[in-house]
Write an enzyme that holds these catalytic residues in place. Structure first.
Site, short mmCIF file in Angstrom:
data_model
loop_
_atom_site.label_atom_id
_atom_site.label_comp_id
_atom_site.label_asym_id
_atom_site.label_seq_id
_atom_site.Cartn_x
_atom_site.Cartn_y
_atom_site.Cartn_z
N ASP A 73 8.85 38.48 -3.52
CA ASP A 73 9.95 37.62 -3.97
C ASP A 73 9.49 36.19 -4.22
OD1 ASP A 73 9.54 37.41 -1.12
OD2 ASP A 73 11.43 36.34 -0.94
N GLU A 127 10.76 37.33 1.69
CA GLU A 127 10.04 36.44 2.58
C GLU A 127 10.63 35.03 2.54
OE1 GLU A 127 7.12 33.53 4.01
OE2 GLU A 127 7.92 33.68 1.99
ZN LIG Z 1 5.01 32.65 0.19
#
Ligand SMILES: [Zn+2]
Length: 357
Positions: A73, A127
């Site tokens: 992401d 994340e």
């Molecule tokens: Zn990162």
């Protein structure tokens, strides 16, 4: 069929570009995960999918196993997508953090047939958002054995081609003072809670943070007020004031020791711990970590910040950060990566994975 053709997978620069051009802001990783999963078909790796997190493992019967991990992401786009390449630089959201690193892992997963260690490749979602959604955390909770059978993990987060070891812990504490409300025209009838916060701020202002060297890595601590609130109205003596304090601590302290330290510095005040995450020691004695440092040929430095390296440390797997992106460009509008660093990064990681094989 996807954009990740064989030609693209064999060239880490082209692969970085292709991954960047699949939009994948946190929560929207379905397509990139589909494409990564598809790219791994026929590689002989054992592929499993959890949500939009893909785990691909070699089963070569090697005595040691290592993890190569990268998140899929990015932070939200900021007029910086799709990618654009100009004069040796690739610009665009996710180029530095961390599709260039993730591309290196995927490139090796597809092209490296004979690594000297078994390898677990992890491509994970979410994340960049709260830790409850983090694909690596979910994997660690649900199927820890997929991670804990490794003796070392390499996280390809941006480090600009340096090795960053360990990470700081973080603790957030609310320091609260209380008083008594009164009309401010008759303030002697009240007790001002904001004024009572002055000694808290004074203690933080004169606080001298430690610098600790662990395994050659320098960790600088910091104890800071990050927010303050109090007051009821323009004509009322406030009966409460809350100072939010953030302690970034070196990994030689446990969370408990860090909390005890803050209690000592702010002794006498009402304190409430609202958030805490442990640091991670550099973990440079693991044999695979030593080999990796030898392949890089330069000393590590301390990671300032909190990364998923600490998650591996909690699982008992020593981990390092190493990636082509410049960490100072992460999350910025003009985020970019040097093409040379991608090529160099792919070479270094491959050399480490194959040396002596
Ligand atoms: Zn990162």
């Amino acid at each position: 069929m996807g954009m990740l053709t064989r030609d693209v997978l064999e060239d880490p620069v082209a692969l970085t570009r292709a991954l960047v051009d699949i939009e994948s802001v946190s929560g929207d990783e379905a397509e990139i995960a589909d494409q990564v999963q598809h790219a791994l078909v026929g590689t002989g790796l054992k592929v499993e999918r959890f949500g939009h997190t893909i785990v691909a493992r070699t089963e070569l019967g090697r005595p040691e196993r290592v993890v190569l991990a990268g998140h899929l992401d990015t932070v939200p786009l900021n007029d910086n997508w799709p990618s654009r390449t100009e004069g040796g630089l690739m610009h665009g959201c996710g180029t530095s953090d961390m599709k260039s690193g993730t591309a290196i892992a995927l490139h090796l997963a597809v092209t490296e047939q004979a690594p000297r260690h078994d390898v677990t490749y992890v491509f994970y979602e979410c994340e960049e958002v709260d830790s409850a959604r983090n694909g690596l955390k979910i994997l660690a909770d649900k199927r820890p054995e997929l991670l804990t059978d490794a003796s070392f993990a390499l996280l390809l987060e941006p480090t600009h081609g340096l090795v960053e070891a360990g990470c700081q812990g973080t603790l957030r504490v609310l320091a609260r003072t209380t008083g008594r409300r009164a009309h401010s025209a008759r303030s002697w009838l009240g007790d001002n809670a904001i004024h009572k916060a002055a000694p808290i701020l004074r203690s933080l202002q004169v606080y001298e943070p430690r610098t600790v060297v662990i395994d050659g890595c320098e960790f600088r601590e910091g104890l800071n007020a990050v927010r303050i609130g109090g007051g009821v109205a323009g004509n009322v003596i406030p009966d409460e004031c809350v100072v939010e304090v953030n302690f970034r601590f070196a990994p030689d302290r446990s969370e408990e020791q860090a909390a005890a330290h803050v209690r000592e510095v702010l002794a006498g005040f009402e304190l409430e711990i609202v958030d805490s995450a442990p640091g991670a020691l550099p973990g440079l004695d693991a044999p695979a970590a030593r080999e990796f440092l030898a392949a890089i040929g330069q000393p590590p430095r301390a990671k300032l910040g909190w990364t998923d390296v600490a998650r591996f440390a909690t699982l008992g797997v020593p981990a390092l950060n190493y990636g082509p992106g410049d960490p100072n460009l992460a999350h910025k509008q003009d985020e970019h990566v040097e093409l040379d660093k991608i090529v160099e990064g792919a070479d270094v990681v491959r050399r480490w994975l194959t040396a002596g094989a």
